[in-house]
Design a protein around this motif. Structure first.
Motif, PDB file in Angstrom:
ATOM      1  N   ARG A 257       0.850  -1.190   0.000  1.00 28.08           N
ATOM      2  CA  ARG A 257       0.000   0.000   0.000  1.00 28.08           C
ATOM      3  C   ARG A 257       0.884   1.238   0.000  1.00 28.08           C
ATOM      4  N   THR A 258       0.601   2.158  -0.895  1.00 27.21           N
ATOM      5  CA  THR A 258       1.318   3.433  -0.928  1.00 27.21           C
ATOM      6  C   THR A 258       0.461   4.486  -0.244  1.00 27.21           C
ATOM      7  N   ILE A 259       1.031   5.164   0.741  1.00 32.07           N
ATOM      8  CA  ILE A 259       0.288   6.177   1.478  1.00 32.07           C
ATOM      9  C   ILE A 259       0.884   7.548   1.210  1.00 32.07           C
ATOM     10  N   THR A 260       0.020   8.553   1.235  1.00 36.29           N
ATOM     11  CA  THR A 260       0.447   9.934   1.046  1.00 36.29           C
ATOM     12  C   THR A 260       0.789  10.531   2.398  1.00 36.29           C
ATOM     13  N   LEU A 261       2.003  11.008   2.557  1.00 41.69           N
ATOM     14  CA  LEU A 261       2.454  11.558   3.834  1.00 41.69           C
ATOM     15  C   LEU A 261       1.948  12.991   4.010  1.00 41.69           C
ATOM     16  N   ILE A 262       1.297  13.239   5.152  1.00 41.92           N
ATOM     17  CA  ILE A 262       0.829  14.599   5.416  1.00 41.92           C
ATOM     18  C   ILE A 262       2.023  15.448   5.845  1.00 41.92           C
ATOM     19  N   PRO A 263       1.949  16.773   5.689  1.00 42.98           N
ATOM     20  CA  PRO A 263       3.107  17.641   5.960  1.00 42.98           C
ATOM     21  C   PRO A 263       3.694  17.471   7.357  1.00 42.98           C
ATOM     22  N   ARG A 264       2.852  17.298   8.365  1.00 38.28           N
ATOM     23  CA  ARG A 264       3.397  17.178   9.719  1.00 38.28           C
ATOM     24  C   ARG A 264       4.220  15.898   9.876  1.00 38.28           C
ATOM     25  N   VAL A 265       3.814  14.830   9.228  1.00 42.30           N
ATOM     26  CA  VAL A 265       4.583  13.591   9.274  1.00 42.30           C
ATOM     27  C   VAL A 265       5.891  13.755   8.516  1.00 42.30           C
ATOM     28  N   VAL A 266       5.859  14.439   7.387  1.00 44.90           N
ATOM     29  CA  VAL A 266       7.088  14.703   6.622  1.00 44.90           C
ATOM     30  C   VAL A 266       8.095  15.445   7.490  1.00 44.90           C
ATOM     31  N   ALA A 267       7.615  16.452   8.223  1.00 43.07           N
ATOM     32  CA  ALA A 267       8.505  17.228   9.088  1.00 43.07           C
ATOM     33  C   ALA A 267       9.106  16.352  10.186  1.00 43.07           C
ATOM     34  N   ALA A 268       8.295  15.473  10.764  1.00 41.81           N
ATOM     35  CA  ALA A 268       8.787  14.606  11.842  1.00 41.81           C
ATOM     36  C   ALA A 268       9.806  13.596  11.320  1.00 41.81           C
ATOM     37  N   LEU A 269       9.534  13.007  10.161  1.00 43.10           N
ATOM     38  CA  LEU A 269      10.441  12.001   9.598  1.00 43.10           C
ATOM     39  C   LEU A 269      11.746  12.621   9.121  1.00 43.10           C
ATOM     40  N   SER A 270      11.716  13.890   8.756  1.00 40.78           N
ATOM     41  CA  SER A 270      12.940  14.540   8.260  1.00 40.78           C
ATOM     42  C   SER A 270      14.020  14.630   9.335  1.00 40.78           C
ATOM     43  N   LEU A 271      13.657  14.411  10.590  1.00 36.57           N
ATOM     44  CA  LEU A 271      14.620  14.466  11.691  1.00 36.57           C
ATOM     45  C   LEU A 271      15.340  13.145  11.902  1.00 36.57           C
ATOM     46  N   LEU A 272      14.887  12.081  11.221  1.00 38.95           N
ATOM     47  CA  LEU A 272      15.441  10.757  11.462  1.00 38.95           C
ATOM     48  C   LEU A 272      16.576  10.439  10.501  1.00 38.95           C
ATOM     49  N   PRO A 273      17.658   9.837  10.995  1.00 33.86           N
ATOM     50  CA  PRO A 273      18.802   9.508  10.134  1.00 33.86           C
ATOM     51  C   PRO A 273      18.568   8.268   9.283  1.00 33.86           C
ATOM     52  N   THR A 274      17.463   7.576   9.490  1.00 33.66           N
ATOM     53  CA  THR A 274      17.217   6.312   8.792  1.00 33.66           C
ATOM     54  C   THR A 274      16.490   6.484   7.466  1.00 33.66           C
ATOM     55  N   ILE A 275      15.973   7.683   7.201  1.00 33.61           N
ATOM     56  CA  ILE A 275      15.247   7.909   5.955  1.00 33.61           C
ATOM     57  C   ILE A 275      16.208   7.774   4.768  1.00 33.61           C
ATOM     58  N   GLY A 276      15.805   6.971   3.790  1.00 31.16           N
ATOM     59  CA  GLY A 276      16.625   6.744   2.605  1.00 31.16           C
ATOM     60  C   GLY A 276      17.577   5.578   2.733  1.00 31.16           C
ATOM     61  N   ASN A 277      17.716   5.028   3.929  1.00 28.41           N
ATOM     62  CA  ASN A 277      18.627   3.901   4.144  1.00 28.41           C
ATOM     63  C   ASN A 277      17.882   2.574   4.030  1.00 28.41           C
ATOM     64  N   ASP A 278      18.656   1.524   3.782  1.00 26.96           N
ATOM     65  CA  ASP A 278      18.072   0.185   3.703  1.00 26.96           C
ATOM     66  C   ASP A 278      18.010  -0.408   5.107  1.00 26.96           C
ATOM     67  N   GLY A 279      16.921  -0.193   5.753  1.00 27.24           N
ATOM     68  CA  GLY A 279      16.720  -0.661   7.119  1.00 27.24           C
ATOM     69  C   GLY A 279      15.454  -0.044   7.654  1.00 27.24           C
ATOM     70  N   PRO A 280      14.994  -0.470   8.818  1.00 27.90           N
ATOM     71  CA  PRO A 280      13.747   0.063   9.360  1.00 27.90           C
ATOM     72  C   PRO A 280      13.864   1.546   9.676  1.00 27.90           C
ATOM     73  N   VAL A 281      12.800   2.273   9.437  1.00 30.67           N
ATOM     74  CA  VAL A 281      12.777   3.699   9.746  1.00 30.67           C
ATOM     75  C   VAL A 281      12.806   3.918  11.252  1.00 30.67           C
ATOM     76  N   PHE A 282      11.966   3.174  11.973  1.00 28.76           N
ATOM     77  CA  PHE A 282      11.818   3.378  13.412  1.00 28.76           C
ATOM     78  C   PHE A 282      12.583   2.307  14.181  1.00 28.76           C
ATOM     79  N   ARG A 283      13.342   2.743  15.166  1.00 33.65           N
ATOM     80  CA  ARG A 283      14.186   1.823  15.925  1.00 33.65           C
ATOM     81  C   ARG A 283      14.089   2.117  17.412  1.00 33.65           C
ATOM     82  N   ARG A 284      14.672   1.207  18.196  1.00 30.63           N
ATOM     83  CA  ARG A 284      14.725   1.401  19.635  1.00 30.63           C
ATOM     84  C   ARG A 284      15.706   2.521  19.974  1.00 30.63           C
TER      85      ARG A 284
END
Length: 376
Positions: A257-284
């Protein structure tokens, strides 16, 4: 596995050195606290932590409890440390599935142990064991269940009684013999969701925890409505922030399923170093992967529950409530049930429960707090 052999107490003399009128020591005479049990086992050459001993005792129902304090008798420790083969031969599962005529005389504690050993859902069982203990299954009826509800969950809503008392007790009895109980009327399917103010408090509380991933994860759950399994399996190279989309590949219905990211989620995800990498976005908090489980959020449950507590929210708020919140908000803003169904990944008509759940004024509050669902 080592076998523990308890030191017997004389039948004619108790631990104070006085003659005992009974033929055996009482439970309190031989009781051991958790720390005392660990110390005693250490003296016998068995090294085990208090946490592991507590977990093993609860799994087997081999402990006693007063309030929040647990203690052990020598018989409890014997049960905990007896070889696995002796516990399972003839194991509790075989006993539980014995001739139907004998199910009524089976103690609740034994039925519960069999139910647990079968790998069934173990939530809510400790309180049930403490209440019913050795009561025979045949004595559990609607009168005794009413007493149990008043004793274990006084003043709780019918939905809570159904979920945490009637359903597990019925499941245990039905595991041994089909004899379904009648749960109290009312409290059917409930749609619990958070208000925008509550979500803001939860995200702020999450932001104060050691993990830099928790607050963005909650923002994603509320802003996109993905299930926990879908969220924790999301890969960094399946997220495109500039194009505002993410691909959920490990979904409940096995369809990407492809989901459209709302602006607030885009802003929150932009702080994570895992975006664009081959691995899980969210970690411990230590950077390792979460292990999602079916029971109330898996490894995310503890940090999430702590954030809920710090935010002063109800203990009904679980990770899955974020999906209820998203669906309720989504329809309140867009009034488009087909878009809700598509974005939520439903193949059934379950999405319709959210169509009538949004109160007046909710849409305005959602937009005011910056949750831009109308831009999807």
């Amino acid at each position: 596995m080592a076998t523990f052999t308890p030191c017997p107490i004389s039948s004619s003399e108790n631990r104070f050195g006085h003659a005992d009128v009974k033929s055996s020591a009482t439970v309190l005479d031989s009781a051991l606290s958790l720390s005392a049990a660990v110390d005693l086992l250490s003296m016998r050459g068995i090294s085990i932590s208090e946490r592991v001993l507590r977990e093993r005792a609860r799994k087997l129902g081999a402990y006693r409890q007063i309030g929040r304090t647990i203690f052990f008798t020598p018989e409890d420790l014997q049960k905990i440390f007896e070889p696995t083969a002796s516990r399972n031969s003839p194991d509790t599962l075989a006993e539980a599935k014995a001739a139907p005529a004998g199910w009524r005389d089976m103690p609740f504690s034994k039925a519960l142990a069999a139910y647990r050993d079968s790998g069934k859902d173990a939530r809510f069982l400790d309180k049930l064991l403490l209440h019913f203990q050795e009561m025979k299954l045949g004595d559990i009826n609607n009168v005794s269940m009413s007493h149990a509800s008043q004793s274990i969950y006084p003043g709780r809503a019918p939905a809570t009684l159904r979920r945490q008392l009637y359903v597990p007790v019925s499941a245990i009895i039905n595991f041994v013999k089909d004899n379904r109980l009648r749960a109290p009327k009312g409290g059917g399917q409930r749609t619990v969701f958070m208000t925008p103010d509550e979500v803001e408090m939860l995200i702020r509380a999450a932001g104060k925890q050691p993990s830099a991933f928790l607050a963005p994860l909650i923002t994603f759950l509320v802003g996109q409505g993905a299930r926990m399994g879908e969220t924790l399996s999301l890969r960094g190279n399946d997220v495109n922030l500039s194009a505002r989309y993410a691909i959920l590949r490990d979904t409940k219905n096995k369809q990407e399923r492809t989901i459209t990211l709302i602006p607030r989620v885009v802003a929150a995800l932009s702080l994570l170093p895992t975006i664009g990498n081959d691995g899980p976005v969210f970690r411990r908090f230590d950077g390792k992967e979460f292990k999602e489980r079916k029971s109330r959020g898996g490894q995310i449950r503890n940090p999430f529950s702590y954030a809920v507590e710090q935010a002063g929210l109800s203990d009904e708020v679980t990770p899955h409530i974020c999906r209820h919140t998203w669906a309720t908000w989504h329809y309140a803003v867009n009034k488009d049930p087909l878009l809700l169904k598509k974005e939520g990944g439903w193949l059934s008509n379950e999405y319709q429960r959210y169509v009538k759940s949004a109160p007046c004024g909710l849409a305005e509050s959602i937009v005011y707090h910056g949750w831009g669902f109308s831009t999807l």
